[in-house]
Design a protein around this motif. Sequence first.
Motif, PDB file in Angstrom:
ATOM      1  N   GLU A  96      42.040  26.178  46.417  1.00 26.71           N
ATOM      2  CA  GLU A  96      42.943  27.319  46.477  1.00 26.71           C
ATOM      3  C   GLU A  96      43.691  27.309  47.804  1.00 26.71           C
ATOM      4  OE1 GLU A  96      44.885  30.564  45.146  1.00 26.71           O
ATOM      5  OE2 GLU A  96      43.372  29.498  43.987  1.00 26.71           O
ATOM      6  N   GLY A  97      45.026  27.493  47.745  1.00 25.62           N
ATOM      7  CA  GLY A  97      45.819  27.539  48.963  1.00 25.62           C
ATOM      8  C   GLY A  97      45.389  28.674  49.879  1.00 25.62           C
ATOM      9  N   ASN A  98      45.020  29.784  49.291  1.00 27.07           N
ATOM     10  CA  ASN A  98      44.550  30.928  50.058  1.00 27.07           C
ATOM     11  C   ASN A  98      43.068  31.117  49.737  1.00 27.07           C
ATOM     12  OD1 ASN A  98      44.164  33.277  51.443  1.00 27.07           O
ATOM     13  ND2 ASN A  98      45.892  34.358  50.522  1.00 27.07           N
ATOM     14  N   TRP A  99      42.226  30.239  50.272  1.00 24.73           N
ATOM     15  CA  TRP A  99      40.794  30.231  49.946  1.00 24.73           C
ATOM     16  C   TRP A  99      40.121  31.553  50.246  1.00 24.73           C
ATOM     17  CZ3 TRP A  99      37.202  31.347  53.580  1.00 24.73           C
ATOM     18  CH2 TRP A  99      37.606  31.280  54.915  1.00 24.73           C
ATOM     19  N   TRP A 100      40.608  32.266  51.273  1.00 27.38           N
ATOM     20  CA  TRP A 100      39.968  33.524  51.644  1.00 27.38           C
ATOM     21  C   TRP A 100      40.095  34.541  50.507  1.00 27.38           C
ATOM     22  CZ3 TRP A 100      36.583  35.859  54.480  1.00 27.38           C
ATOM     23  CH2 TRP A 100      36.634  37.232  54.656  1.00 27.38           C
ATOM     24  N   ASN A 101      41.307  34.730  49.988  1.00 28.61           N
ATOM     25  CA  ASN A 101      41.493  35.678  48.886  1.00 28.61           C
ATOM     26  C   ASN A 101      40.732  35.247  47.649  1.00 28.61           C
ATOM     27  OD1 ASN A 101      43.050  37.538  50.230  1.00 28.61           O
ATOM     28  ND2 ASN A 101      44.983  36.632  49.610  1.00 28.61           N
ATOM     29  N   SER A 102      40.720  33.970  47.367  1.00 30.88           N
ATOM     30  CA  SER A 102      40.020  33.463  46.204  1.00 30.88           C
ATOM     31  C   SER A 102      38.518  33.744  46.302  1.00 30.88           C
ATOM     32  CB  SER A 102      40.265  31.962  46.068  1.00 30.88           C
ATOM     33  OG  SER A 102      39.535  31.433  45.004  1.00 30.88           O
ATOM     34  N   ALA A 103      37.920  33.408  47.419  1.00 30.31           N
ATOM     35  CA  ALA A 103      36.473  33.603  47.599  1.00 30.31           C
ATOM     36  C   ALA A 103      36.118  35.082  47.645  1.00 30.31           C
ATOM     37  CB  ALA A 103      36.005  32.898  48.870  1.00 30.31           C
ATOM     38  N   VAL A 104      36.917  35.869  48.339  1.00 25.18           N
ATOM     39  CA  VAL A 104      36.659  37.309  48.422  1.00 25.18           C
ATOM     40  C   VAL A 104      36.797  37.947  47.043  1.00 25.18           C
ATOM     41  CG1 VAL A 104      37.511  39.492  49.366  1.00 25.18           C
ATOM     42  CG2 VAL A 104      37.234  37.520  50.855  1.00 25.18           C
ATOM     43  N   GLY A 105      37.829  37.570  46.307  1.00 23.01           N
ATOM     44  CA  GLY A 105      38.018  38.096  44.958  1.00 23.01           C
ATOM     45  C   GLY A 105      36.881  37.732  44.028  1.00 23.01           C
ATOM     46  N   PHE A 106      36.350  36.525  44.162  1.00 21.55           N
ATOM     47  CA  PHE A 106      35.245  36.080  43.334  1.00 21.55           C
ATOM     48  C   PHE A 106      33.966  36.840  43.690  1.00 21.55           C
ATOM     49  CE2 PHE A 106      32.045  32.941  41.887  1.00 21.55           C
ATOM     50  CZ  PHE A 106      32.478  32.803  40.565  1.00 21.55           C
ATOM     51  N   GLU A 107      33.756  37.066  44.971  1.00 20.97           N
ATOM     52  CA  GLU A 107      32.547  37.776  45.430  1.00 20.97           C
ATOM     53  C   GLU A 107      32.603  39.263  45.090  1.00 20.97           C
ATOM     54  OE1 GLU A 107      28.828  38.294  47.568  1.00 20.97           O
ATOM     55  OE2 GLU A 107      29.792  36.547  46.729  1.00 20.97           O
ATOM     56  N   PHE A 108      33.706  39.935  45.449  1.00 22.43           N
ATOM     57  CA  PHE A 108      33.788  41.389  45.348  1.00 22.43           C
ATOM     58  C   PHE A 108      34.504  41.899  44.099  1.00 22.43           C
ATOM     59  CE2 PHE A 108      33.522  40.522  49.927  1.00 22.43           C
ATOM     60  CZ  PHE A 108      32.401  41.268  50.243  1.00 22.43           C
ATOM     61  N   GLY A 109      35.295  41.074  43.453  1.00 25.30           N
ATOM     62  CA  GLY A 109      36.103  41.495  42.313  1.00 25.30           C
ATOM     63  C   GLY A 109      37.571  41.532  42.697  1.00 25.30           C
ATOM     64  N   HIS A 110      38.447  41.560  41.677  1.00 22.03           N
ATOM     65  CA  HIS A 110      39.882  41.555  41.953  1.00 22.03           C
ATOM     66  C   HIS A 110      40.654  42.016  40.719  1.00 22.03           C
ATOM     67  CE1 HIS A 110      38.978  37.688  40.031  1.00 22.03           C
ATOM     68  NE2 HIS A 110      40.218  37.730  39.568  1.00 22.03           N
ATOM     69  N   THR A 117      51.582  39.833  29.315  1.00 18.21           N
ATOM     70  CA  THR A 117      51.748  41.289  29.437  1.00 18.21           C
ATOM     71  C   THR A 117      51.883  41.616  30.914  1.00 18.21           C
ATOM     72  OG1 THR A 117      49.423  41.889  29.738  1.00 18.21           O
ATOM     73  CG2 THR A 117      50.194  41.623  27.471  1.00 18.21           C
ATOM     74  N   ASP A 118      52.235  42.841  31.195  1.00 18.78           N
ATOM     75  CA  ASP A 118      52.281  43.296  32.585  1.00 18.78           C
ATOM     76  C   ASP A 118      51.038  44.100  32.948  1.00 18.78           C
ATOM     77  OD1 ASP A 118      54.669  42.099  33.172  1.00 18.78           O
ATOM     78  OD2 ASP A 118      55.876  43.855  32.612  1.00 18.78           O
ATOM     79  N   LYS A 119      50.118  44.168  32.019  1.00 20.94           N
ATOM     80  CA  LYS A 119      48.916  44.969  32.244  1.00 20.94           C
ATOM     81  C   LYS A 119      47.960  44.260  33.207  1.00 20.94           C
ATOM     82  CE  LYS A 119      45.274  47.415  29.835  1.00 20.94           C
ATOM     83  NZ  LYS A 119      44.611  47.675  28.574  1.00 20.94           N
ATOM     84  N   GLU A 120      47.413  45.037  34.154  1.00 22.80           N
ATOM     85  CA  GLU A 120      46.425  44.511  35.089  1.00 22.80           C
ATOM     86  C   GLU A 120      45.054  45.086  34.748  1.00 22.80           C
ATOM     87  OE1 GLU A 120      47.472  45.111  39.166  1.00 22.80           O
ATOM     88  OE2 GLU A 120      48.786  43.365  39.168  1.00 22.80           O
ATOM     89  N   VAL A 121      44.051  44.259  34.903  1.00 20.03           N
ATOM     90  CA  VAL A 121      42.670  44.689  34.650  1.00 20.03           C
ATOM     91  C   VAL A 121      41.808  44.317  35.858  1.00 20.03           C
ATOM     92  CG1 VAL A 121      42.832  44.500  32.134  1.00 20.03           C
ATOM     93  CG2 VAL A 121      42.091  42.531  33.474  1.00 20.03           C
ATOM     94  N   TRP A 122      40.726  45.033  36.002  1.00 18.61           N
ATOM     95  CA  TRP A 122      39.780  44.749  37.075  1.00 18.61           C
ATOM     96  C   TRP A 122      38.777  43.701  36.601  1.00 18.61           C
ATOM     97  CZ3 TRP A 122      39.277  44.964  42.030  1.00 18.61           C
ATOM     98  CH2 TRP A 122      38.021  44.794  42.622  1.00 18.61           C
ATOM     99  N   VAL A 123      38.653  42.621  37.368  1.00 22.85           N
ATOM    100  CA  VAL A 123      37.672  41.576  37.083  1.00 22.85           C
ATOM    101  C   VAL A 123      36.512  41.796  38.062  1.00 22.85           C
ATOM    102  CG1 VAL A 123      37.222  39.100  37.017  1.00 22.85           C
ATOM    103  CG2 VAL A 123      39.496  39.981  36.391  1.00 22.85           C
ATOM    104  N   PRO A 124      35.336  42.145  37.559  1.00 27.12           N
ATOM    105  CA  PRO A 124      34.214  42.436  38.464  1.00 27.12           C
ATOM    106  C   PRO A 124      33.811  41.223  39.299  1.00 27.12           C
ATOM    107  CG  PRO A 124      33.709  43.103  36.204  1.00 27.12           C
ATOM    108  CD  PRO A 124      34.972  42.302  36.161  1.00 27.12           C
ATOM    109  N   GLY A 125      33.323  41.493  40.484  1.00 31.53           N
ATOM    110  CA  GLY A 125      32.845  40.433  41.364  1.00 31.53           C
ATOM    111  C   GLY A 125      31.524  39.855  40.880  1.00 31.53           C
ATOM    112  N   LYS A 126      31.231  38.671  41.332  1.00 29.20           N
ATOM    113  CA  LYS A 126      29.982  37.998  40.949  1.00 29.20           C
ATOM    114  C   LYS A 126      28.873  38.227  41.969  1.00 29.20           C
ATOM    115  CE  LYS A 126      32.114  36.402  37.431  1.00 29.20           C
ATOM    116  NZ  LYS A 126      32.091  37.226  36.247  1.00 29.20           N
ATOM    117  N   TRP A 127      29.214  38.670  43.173  1.00 26.66           N
ATOM    118  CA  TRP A 127      28.239  39.039  44.195  1.00 26.66           C
ATOM    119  C   TRP A 127      27.268  37.901  44.532  1.00 26.66           C
ATOM    120  CZ3 TRP A 127      29.952  43.228  46.454  1.00 26.66           C
ATOM    121  CH2 TRP A 127      30.710  44.137  45.706  1.00 26.66           C
TER     122      TRP A 127
END
Length: 138
Positions: A96-110, A117-127
């Motif tokens: 990932e070009g922005n590894w920080w956002n990728s790892a943080v999003g995977f850990e905490f959710g994003h 569609t233009d709909k956004e959903v919350w993807v839970p973190g894996k912790w």
Amino acid sequence: MIAHRWGRRRLARWIQWYGHGREGQPDIKSGSGSVEDIVSHHADVHAALSRHQAIIAARARAELSMYRKTGSMSIGTKGPPATKLDRYVYLTDANEGNWWNSAVGFEFGHMAKIPKTDKEVWVPGKWIIHKAAGLPHG
């Protein structure tokens, strides 16, 4: 029993966090020469911290292996001599070009957009790190 109590009181006056030491000089509250400094640099303390770091890293790698699809995410560790005293266990994404956002999003959710569609959903973190270290998480 009396000798034990006397020895304990004498030791408590000699080694303390604040106040005056046995020699009548002010104790060093922090930094070089303080009790924290002496204990934190002890070889047994370093060995115990390294063992604990290795256990957390192994748990995190096992937890991550259940989710990894591309193999780009990994668990890393950092400790002395690269750091003075601290030990770190961290999650990173090599592809990932922005590894920080990728790892943080995977850990905490994003938030993620649903395709087409233009709909956004919350993807839970894996912790991953939280679970491995026994930390509370959402």
